[in-house]
Design a protein around this motif. Structure first.
Motif, PDB file in Angstrom:
ATOM      1  N   LYS A   1       0.820  -1.149  -0.067  1.00  0.00           N
ATOM      2  CA  LYS A   1      -0.026   0.005  -0.099  1.00  0.00           C
ATOM      3  C   LYS A   1       1.090   1.265   0.179  1.00  0.00           C
ATOM      4  O   LYS A   1       0.748   2.118   0.591  1.00  0.00           O
ATOM      5  N   GLY A   2       2.132   1.328  -0.849  1.00  0.00           N
ATOM      6  CA  GLY A   2       2.714   2.408  -0.965  1.00  0.00           C
ATOM      7  C   GLY A   2       3.781   2.489   0.306  1.00  0.00           C
ATOM      8  O   GLY A   2       4.870   3.442  -0.067  1.00  0.00           O
ATOM      9  N   GLU A   3       3.976   1.478   0.978  1.00  0.00           N
ATOM     10  CA  GLU A   3       4.837   1.720   2.014  1.00  0.00           C
ATOM     11  C   GLU A   3       6.101   0.678   2.161  1.00  0.00           C
ATOM     12  O   GLU A   3       5.737  -0.444   1.909  1.00  0.00           O
ATOM     13  N   ASP A   4       7.432   0.986   2.013  1.00  0.00           N
ATOM     14  CA  ASP A   4       8.266  -0.068   1.874  1.00  0.00           C
ATOM     15  C   ASP A   4       8.696  -0.497   3.065  1.00  0.00           C
ATOM     16  O   ASP A   4       9.072  -0.427   4.013  1.00  0.00           O
ATOM     17  N   VAL A   5       8.079  -2.017   3.025  1.00  0.00           N
ATOM     18  CA  VAL A   5       8.197  -2.752   4.362  1.00  0.00           C
ATOM     19  C   VAL A   5       9.481  -3.232   4.695  1.00  0.00           C
ATOM     20  O   VAL A   5      10.046  -3.655   5.902  1.00  0.00           O
ATOM     21  N   THR A   6      10.704  -3.153   3.634  1.00  0.00           N
ATOM     22  CA  THR A   6      12.133  -3.527   3.950  1.00  0.00           C
ATOM     23  C   THR A   6      12.862  -2.288   4.891  1.00  0.00           C
ATOM     24  O   THR A   6      13.647  -2.821   5.453  1.00  0.00           O
ATOM     25  N   LYS A   7      12.080  -1.338   5.049  1.00  0.00           N
ATOM     26  CA  LYS A   7      12.904  -0.458   5.790  1.00  0.00           C
ATOM     27  C   LYS A   7      11.735   0.157   7.373  1.00  0.00           C
ATOM     28  O   LYS A   7      12.033   1.047   7.957  1.00  0.00           O
ATOM     29  N   LEU A   8      11.013  -0.702   7.530  1.00  0.00           N
ATOM     30  CA  LEU A   8      10.160  -0.817   8.717  1.00  0.00           C
ATOM     31  C   LEU A   8      10.838  -1.101  10.007  1.00  0.00           C
ATOM     32  O   LEU A   8      11.821  -1.984   9.941  1.00  0.00           O
TER      33      LEU A   8
ATOM     34  N   ASP B   1      10.860  -3.116  13.612  1.00  0.00           N
ATOM     35  CA  ASP B   1      10.334  -4.428  13.833  1.00  0.00           C
ATOM     36  C   ASP B   1       8.839  -4.209  14.439  1.00  0.00           C
ATOM     37  O   ASP B   1       7.949  -4.899  14.140  1.00  0.00           O
ATOM     38  N   ARG B   2       8.499  -3.300  15.172  1.00  0.00           N
ATOM     39  CA  ARG B   2       7.262  -3.028  15.831  1.00  0.00           C
ATOM     40  C   ARG B   2       6.181  -2.714  14.492  1.00  0.00           C
ATOM     41  O   ARG B   2       5.036  -3.174  14.359  1.00  0.00           O
ATOM     42  N   ALA B   3       6.751  -1.882  13.433  1.00  0.00           N
ATOM     43  CA  ALA B   3       5.845  -1.483  12.545  1.00  0.00           C
ATOM     44  C   ALA B   3       5.666  -2.726  11.459  1.00  0.00           C
ATOM     45  O   ALA B   3       4.696  -2.822  10.953  1.00  0.00           O
ATOM     46  N   LEU B   4       6.523  -3.578  11.359  1.00  0.00           N
ATOM     47  CA  LEU B   4       6.635  -4.743  10.410  1.00  0.00           C
ATOM     48  C   LEU B   4       5.641  -5.728  10.795  1.00  0.00           C
ATOM     49  O   LEU B   4       4.840  -6.356  10.166  1.00  0.00           O
ATOM     50  N   LYS B   5       5.440  -5.726  12.305  1.00  0.00           N
ATOM     51  CA  LYS B   5       4.693  -6.624  12.862  1.00  0.00           C
ATOM     52  C   LYS B   5       3.057  -6.384  12.432  1.00  0.00           C
ATOM     53  O   LYS B   5       2.663  -7.419  12.087  1.00  0.00           O
ATOM     54  N   ALA B   6       2.772  -5.198  12.141  1.00  0.00           N
ATOM     55  CA  ALA B   6       1.400  -4.718  11.678  1.00  0.00           C
ATOM     56  C   ALA B   6       1.275  -5.216  10.423  1.00  0.00           C
ATOM     57  O   ALA B   6       0.233  -5.795  10.032  1.00  0.00           O
ATOM     58  N   VAL B   7       2.318  -5.051   9.406  1.00  0.00           N
ATOM     59  CA  VAL B   7       2.096  -5.409   8.002  1.00  0.00           C
ATOM     60  C   VAL B   7       2.091  -6.892   7.805  1.00  0.00           C
ATOM     61  O   VAL B   7       1.515  -7.404   6.845  1.00  0.00           O
ATOM     62  N   ARG B   8       2.986  -7.783   8.473  1.00  0.00           N
ATOM     63  CA  ARG B   8       2.844  -9.048   8.655  1.00  0.00           C
ATOM     64  C   ARG B   8       1.602  -9.754   8.688  1.00  0.00           C
ATOM     65  O   ARG B   8       1.310 -10.952   8.373  1.00  0.00           O
ATOM     66  N   ARG B   9       0.739  -9.222   9.630  1.00  0.00           N
ATOM     67  CA  ARG B   9      -0.499  -9.583   9.912  1.00  0.00           C
ATOM     68  C   ARG B   9      -1.338  -9.666   8.660  1.00  0.00           C
ATOM     69  O   ARG B   9      -2.070 -10.587   8.433  1.00  0.00           O
ATOM     70  N   ASN B  10      -1.050  -8.787   7.607  1.00  0.00           N
ATOM     71  CA  ASN B  10      -1.909  -8.764   6.487  1.00  0.00           C
ATOM     72  C   ASN B  10      -1.024  -9.373   5.347  1.00  0.00           C
ATOM     73  O   ASN B  10      -1.638  -9.431   4.262  1.00  0.00           O
TER      74      ASN B  10
ATOM     75  N   TYR C   1      -2.695 -15.872  17.301  1.00  0.00           N
ATOM     76  CA  TYR C   1      -3.266 -14.882  18.041  1.00  0.00           C
ATOM     77  C   TYR C   1      -2.589 -14.472  19.179  1.00  0.00           C
ATOM     78  O   TYR C   1      -2.691 -13.624  20.050  1.00  0.00           O
ATOM     79  N   ASP C   2      -1.614 -15.678  19.649  1.00  0.00           N
ATOM     80  CA  ASP C   2      -0.484 -15.047  20.491  1.00  0.00           C
ATOM     81  C   ASP C   2       0.368 -13.828  20.457  1.00  0.00           C
ATOM     82  O   ASP C   2       0.643 -13.413  21.239  1.00  0.00           O
ATOM     83  N   ILE C   3       0.273 -13.797  18.810  1.00  0.00           N
ATOM     84  CA  ILE C   3       1.176 -12.738  18.532  1.00  0.00           C
ATOM     85  C   ILE C   3       0.410 -11.263  18.648  1.00  0.00           C
ATOM     86  O   ILE C   3       0.921 -10.131  18.544  1.00  0.00           O
TER      87      ILE C   3
END
Length: 347
Positions: free
Chosen positions: A83-90, A92-101, A127-129
């Motif tokens: 969605k326009g955001e480079d996940v390779t530069k996120l 760990d906290r921000a990446l966690k939200a993306v990995r859910r999707n 669901y533990d994560i």
């Protein structure tokens, strides 16, 4: 196969993705002497509700691409835009939200499930994560709902993986992938370890789930028949690069790259008359080492069309200039200087 709206934008975009694994020598003091170029400049987009098939021989880099899409591998270079955001530069906290999707379904249902965990624990582990998706009080009901969605008896929640067949285990893996309600599923050869009859059931299940939940699939496989059945568009990979990209009709009925044509000529045809009239393309030699790929076009060492230019220049994945403006399915990106629609010459 569900064709997404033509105007839909890419929910996931990959730009010049690279993954090199260093080759070292020495015991105490390691020195890098080279690199395995598993993925070497791959670009594509995935639209909402679309299935993009990624095909190629073993070792072409398609599974490495899959791992980078879900952040199991870190790219050497390039971008993965969700969605326009480079996940390779996120972070760990921000990446966690993306990995859910962006979730993954693995190839082997026999090794991707923990034999010491019950089905309920396996499907409910995400669901533990991400406890916000399903509070503890509702998890059991949610897991049973997922079992029902993938065609398994909800009462099987306390059983262990060894009590299921291969096809049932893969359904459990799919249920786990759906647990966090993702938008994208990366399926890495999800049916290659299954019997043919079971493959059809799992593919039909994936199509039904896509319609039901609006999922986007990156479907990695080497079986061209399966890919044609489920995919809206197809990317053909060879030695770390995409050599042809187009809709299922463009790739299967109007392939222009010699490698794609060779792959398609090897697909089994059940009709004896159709089989007799089809030309089989046999490639010379073996796939070169990704640690030492050929200069220019990487397919040139096995290509019957190769000329001096192919060794000196790298063909880009674009519509070949001599095919621009011809219209019809032949006009699609192909990384070949001498791309030609073989179906047109056969008519």
């Amino acid at each position: 196969m569900t064709t997404p709206p033509a105007q839909s934008e890419s929910i996931l975009e990959v730009r010049d993705l690279v993954k090199h694994y260093p080759l070292t020598q020495g015991i105490l003091i390691k020195k890098q002497i080279g690199a395995v170029r598993a993925v070497d400049g791959v670009s594509f987009g995935l639209r909402q509700g679309e299935t993009l098939g990624i095909v190629g021989e073993s070792g072409c880099g398609k599974s490495t691409v899959a791992k980078m899409l879900v952040s199991l591998e870190k790219p050497t270079a390039g971008q993965i835009l969700y969605k326009g955001e480079d996940v390779t530069k996120l972070s760990d906290r921000a990446l966690k939200a993306v990995r859910r999707n962006i979730q993954m379904v693995f190839q082997d249902p026999y090794t991707s499930l923990n034999p010491r965990m019950t089905v309920g624990d396996i499907i409910g582990e995400p669901y533990d994560i991400h406890p916000e998706v399903a509070p503890k009080g509702s998890r059991r009901a949610r897991v049973q709902e997922l079992l029902d969605v993938v065609g398994l008896n909800p009462e099987y929640i306390n059983r262990y993986p060894h009590q299921f067949s291969g096809g049932q285990r893969q359904r459990i893996g799919i249920a786990r992938g759906l647990a966090l309600r993702p938008e994208i599923i990366v399926a890495d050869e999800p049916v290659s370890a299954l019997d043919v009859s079971v493959q059809a059931q799992v593919v039909n299940l994936l199509e039904r789930l896509q319609d039901e939940f609006g999922l986007s699939y990156a479907f990695i496989a080497h079986d061209l028949s399966v890919v044609r059945h489920i995919s809206d568009r197809v990317a053909v990979m060879y030695l770390g690069r995409i050599v042809e990209l187009g809709t299922d009709v463009q790739i299967y009925d109007h392939a222009t790259h010699p490698y794609t044509q060779a792959l398609l000529s090897a697909v089994p045809v059940p009709d004896p008359e159709a089989r007799e009239g089809r030309e089989r393309i046999l490639l010379a030699g073996d796939v070169p080492s990704p640690a030492n790929p050929p200069s220019g076009c990487r397919f040139r060492t096995r290509c019957w069309k190769a000329q001096e230019r192919c060794a000196q220049e790298v063909p880009l994945l674009v519509v070949p200039p001599h095919l621009e403006g011809v219209g019809g399915p032949a006009e699609h990106p192909s990384a070949c200087f001498f791309a030609e629609d073989m179906s047109a010459t056969e008519e």
